[in-house]
Design an enzyme around this catalytic site. Structure first.
Site, PDB file in Angstrom:
ATOM      1  NE  ARG A  23      26.652  34.636  50.482  1.00 38.03           N
ATOM      2  CZ  ARG A  23      27.814  34.602  51.140  1.00 38.03           C
ATOM      3  NH1 ARG A  23      28.715  33.695  50.827  1.00 38.03           N
ATOM      4  NH2 ARG A  23      28.081  35.466  52.073  1.00 38.03           N
ATOM      5  CG  ASN A  41      27.712  36.696  47.846  1.00 41.51           C
ATOM      6  OD1 ASN A  41      26.509  36.517  47.715  1.00 41.51           O
ATOM      7  ND2 ASN A  41      28.233  37.226  48.933  1.00 41.51           N
TER       8      ASN A  41
END
Length: 96
Positions: A23, A41
């Site tokens: 990320r 996520n």
């Protein structure tokens, strides 16, 4: 001078993509490319993202997402068209 068309895409990334700096790396890539959106996520172990911007930059980020950072092992990326308006900036969002 013509403006580059802006597009939005929804990505669903599968593989070993959590706990490997995926990320944060995507945020860095998106900001470098001038792409807006978000990444988070998923509870199933995947990563989800919304990417919006000039078509060429969005495609470049999608290409990057198929590899990810060095520790990631991307098995697949599902890409779907998404509706705008694009969010400002690019951020990590909480797990969904």
């Amino acid at each position: 001078m013509s403006e580059t068309p802006s597009v939005c895409r929804h990505l669903h990334i599968h593989g070993r993509v959590q706990g490997v700096y995926y990320r944060a790396s995507m945020v860095e890539q998106a900001l470098a490319l001038g792409v807006s959106g978000w990444v988070r996520n998923r509870r199933d172990g995947s990563v989800e993202a919304l990417v919006c911007g000039p078509a060429e930059a969005v495609e470049e980020l999608i290409d990057w997402s198929r590899q990810g950072p060095a520790q990631a092992r991307v098995e697949g990326v599902a890409v779907a068209e998404a509706e705008g308006p694009p969010p400002a900036g690019f951020e990590q969002r909480p797990t969904a």
